[in-house]
Design a protein around this motif. Sequence first.
Motif, PDB file in Angstrom:
ATOM      1  N   ASN A 185       0.756  10.769 -11.478  1.00  0.00           N
ATOM      2  CA  ASN A 185      -0.073   9.572 -11.372  1.00  0.00           C
ATOM      3  C   ASN A 185       0.359   8.799 -10.129  1.00  0.00           C
ATOM      4  O   ASN A 185       1.160   7.875 -10.205  1.00  0.00           O
ATOM      5  CB  ASN A 185       0.057   8.724 -12.640  1.00  0.00           C
ATOM      6  CG  ASN A 185      -0.854   7.513 -12.628  1.00  0.00           C
ATOM      7  OD1 ASN A 185      -1.694   7.352 -11.745  1.00  0.00           O
ATOM      8  ND2 ASN A 185      -0.680   6.652 -13.610  1.00  0.00           N
ATOM      9  N   ILE A 186      -0.153   9.184  -8.972  1.00  0.00           N
ATOM     10  CA  ILE A 186       0.245   8.556  -7.709  1.00  0.00           C
ATOM     11  C   ILE A 186      -0.796   7.509  -7.328  1.00  0.00           C
ATOM     12  O   ILE A 186      -1.982   7.802  -7.257  1.00  0.00           O
ATOM     13  CB  ILE A 186       0.405   9.611  -6.605  1.00  0.00           C
ATOM     14  CG1 ILE A 186       1.528  10.569  -6.983  1.00  0.00           C
ATOM     15  CG2 ILE A 186       0.672   8.943  -5.264  1.00  0.00           C
ATOM     16  CD1 ILE A 186       1.730  11.710  -6.026  1.00  0.00           C
ATOM     17  N   GLN A 187      -0.312   6.306  -7.126  1.00  0.00           N
ATOM     18  CA  GLN A 187      -1.175   5.178  -6.756  1.00  0.00           C
ATOM     19  C   GLN A 187      -0.428   4.295  -5.773  1.00  0.00           C
ATOM     20  O   GLN A 187       0.753   4.485  -5.513  1.00  0.00           O
ATOM     21  CB  GLN A 187      -1.541   4.362  -8.003  1.00  0.00           C
ATOM     22  CG  GLN A 187      -2.356   5.119  -9.015  1.00  0.00           C
ATOM     23  CD  GLN A 187      -2.898   4.188 -10.086  1.00  0.00           C
ATOM     24  OE1 GLN A 187      -3.266   3.055  -9.817  1.00  0.00           O
ATOM     25  NE2 GLN A 187      -2.962   4.687 -11.306  1.00  0.00           N
ATOM     26  N   LYS A 188      -1.146   3.291  -5.278  1.00  0.00           N
ATOM     27  CA  LYS A 188      -0.471   2.284  -4.461  1.00  0.00           C
ATOM     28  C   LYS A 188       0.513   1.551  -5.362  1.00  0.00           C
ATOM     29  O   LYS A 188       0.235   1.270  -6.522  1.00  0.00           O
ATOM     30  CB  LYS A 188      -1.478   1.294  -3.878  1.00  0.00           C
ATOM     31  CG  LYS A 188      -2.378   1.906  -2.836  1.00  0.00           C
ATOM     32  CD  LYS A 188      -3.335   0.870  -2.294  1.00  0.00           C
ATOM     33  CE  LYS A 188      -4.277   1.488  -1.292  1.00  0.00           C
ATOM     34  NZ  LYS A 188      -5.253   0.493  -0.805  1.00  0.00           N
TER      35      LYS A 188
ATOM     36  N   ILE B 109      -0.538  -1.871 -14.372  1.00  0.00           N
ATOM     37  CA  ILE B 109      -0.485  -0.778 -15.349  1.00  0.00           C
ATOM     38  C   ILE B 109       0.562  -1.045 -16.435  1.00  0.00           C
ATOM     39  O   ILE B 109       0.287  -0.877 -17.616  1.00  0.00           O
ATOM     40  CB  ILE B 109      -0.179   0.558 -14.634  1.00  0.00           C
ATOM     41  CG1 ILE B 109      -1.348   0.931 -13.721  1.00  0.00           C
ATOM     42  CG2 ILE B 109       0.093   1.670 -15.630  1.00  0.00           C
ATOM     43  CD1 ILE B 109      -1.036   2.068 -12.770  1.00  0.00           C
TER      44      ILE B 109
ATOM     45  N   ASP C 146       0.805  -1.216   0.000  1.00  0.00           N
ATOM     46  CA  ASP C 146       0.000   0.000   0.000  1.00  0.00           C
ATOM     47  C   ASP C 146       0.842   1.272   0.000  1.00  0.00           C
ATOM     48  O   ASP C 146       0.308   2.366   0.182  1.00  0.00           O
ATOM     49  CB  ASP C 146      -0.956   0.005   1.201  1.00  0.00           C
ATOM     50  CG  ASP C 146      -2.017  -1.083   1.087  1.00  0.00           C
ATOM     51  OD1 ASP C 146      -2.331  -1.483  -0.053  1.00  0.00           O
ATOM     52  OD2 ASP C 146      -2.530  -1.528   2.129  1.00  0.00           O
TER      53      ASP C 146
ATOM     54  N   LEU D 155       2.544   4.441  -1.324  1.00  0.00           N
ATOM     55  CA  LEU D 155       2.194   5.300  -2.447  1.00  0.00           C
ATOM     56  C   LEU D 155       3.434   5.599  -3.270  1.00  0.00           C
ATOM     57  O   LEU D 155       4.519   5.830  -2.730  1.00  0.00           O
ATOM     58  CB  LEU D 155       1.564   6.607  -1.950  1.00  0.00           C
ATOM     59  CG  LEU D 155       0.206   6.458  -1.260  1.00  0.00           C
ATOM     60  CD1 LEU D 155      -0.292   7.819  -0.785  1.00  0.00           C
ATOM     61  CD2 LEU D 155      -0.813   5.825  -2.194  1.00  0.00           C
TER      62      LEU D 155
ATOM     63  N   ALA E 281      -0.126  -1.402  -7.828  1.00  0.00           N
ATOM     64  CA  ALA E 281      -0.818  -1.220  -9.107  1.00  0.00           C
ATOM     65  C   ALA E 281       0.159  -1.127 -10.273  1.00  0.00           C
ATOM     66  O   ALA E 281      -0.240  -1.256 -11.434  1.00  0.00           O
ATOM     67  CB  ALA E 281      -1.682   0.033  -9.062  1.00  0.00           C
TER      68      ALA E 281
ATOM     69  N   GLU F 291       4.678   7.355  -7.324  1.00  0.00           N
ATOM     70  CA  GLU F 291       4.322   7.947  -8.608  1.00  0.00           C
ATOM     71  C   GLU F 291       4.628   6.918  -9.686  1.00  0.00           C
ATOM     72  O   GLU F 291       5.753   6.435  -9.787  1.00  0.00           O
ATOM     73  CB  GLU F 291       5.113   9.229  -8.847  1.00  0.00           C
ATOM     74  CG  GLU F 291       4.685   9.945 -10.108  1.00  0.00           C
ATOM     75  CD  GLU F 291       5.328  11.317 -10.250  1.00  0.00           C
ATOM     76  OE1 GLU F 291       5.223  11.874 -11.346  1.00  0.00           O
ATOM     77  OE2 GLU F 291       5.928  11.810  -9.283  1.00  0.00           O
ATOM     78  N   MET F 292       3.614   6.567 -10.450  1.00  0.00           N
ATOM     79  CA  MET F 292       3.783   5.554 -11.481  1.00  0.00           C
ATOM     80  C   MET F 292       4.759   6.063 -12.543  1.00  0.00           C
ATOM     81  O   MET F 292       4.633   7.190 -13.016  1.00  0.00           O
ATOM     82  CB  MET F 292       2.451   5.191 -12.143  1.00  0.00           C
ATOM     83  CG  MET F 292       1.453   4.534 -11.192  1.00  0.00           C
ATOM     84  SD  MET F 292       1.979   2.928 -10.566  1.00  0.00           S
ATOM     85  CE  MET F 292       2.258   3.276  -8.847  1.00  0.00           C
TER      86      MET F 292
ATOM     87  N   ASN G 103       9.212   1.341 -10.432  1.00  0.00           N
ATOM     88  CA  ASN G 103       8.626   1.863  -9.204  1.00  0.00           C
ATOM     89  C   ASN G 103       9.298   1.272  -7.975  1.00  0.00           C
ATOM     90  O   ASN G 103       9.475   1.957  -6.981  1.00  0.00           O
ATOM     91  CB  ASN G 103       7.123   1.610  -9.180  1.00  0.00           C
ATOM     92  CG  ASN G 103       6.396   2.623 -10.028  1.00  0.00           C
ATOM     93  OD1 ASN G 103       6.317   3.783  -9.662  1.00  0.00           O
ATOM     94  ND2 ASN G 103       5.913   2.204 -11.169  1.00  0.00           N
TER      95      ASN G 103
END
Length: 135
Positions: free
Chosen positions: A107-110, A117, A95, A97, A113, A99-100, A126
Amino acid sequence: MKKISIVIVISSIVVISLAALGFYLHQEDKAVDAIKTGSSRISKQIDQRKPISFLLLGVDTGADGRVDRGLSDSMMVVTLNPAQEATVVYSIPRDSLAEMADNHGGNIQKINAAYEIGKAKMAKKNGQSVFRAPD
């Protein structure tokens, strides 16, 4: 008579233990000799006894017939350091965070992901941004 039988038992145990140790060491040597290294960058690192890191991904694609790629619910960086004869395993919290790394920015996600992607390549980028392996 009892002393002779005790000596025989102890001698037998010592001989069996030495034979087992010899067999183990022989098998260990065979296993190490079986590793063939080529001219790749990784092989050169191994031959030079330099540290090398791997990203291990545990991907959840589900058993319900999902067709998507799935999330990498387990992310671990394993670093082998032959010179120090040490191994470090670092678990990246799924979990976290991040930036992809998709060149779009913002584009900030867990982090789990990233695999869904952009496959392993994005997960690796990442993972590198979150964790730098020890030297």
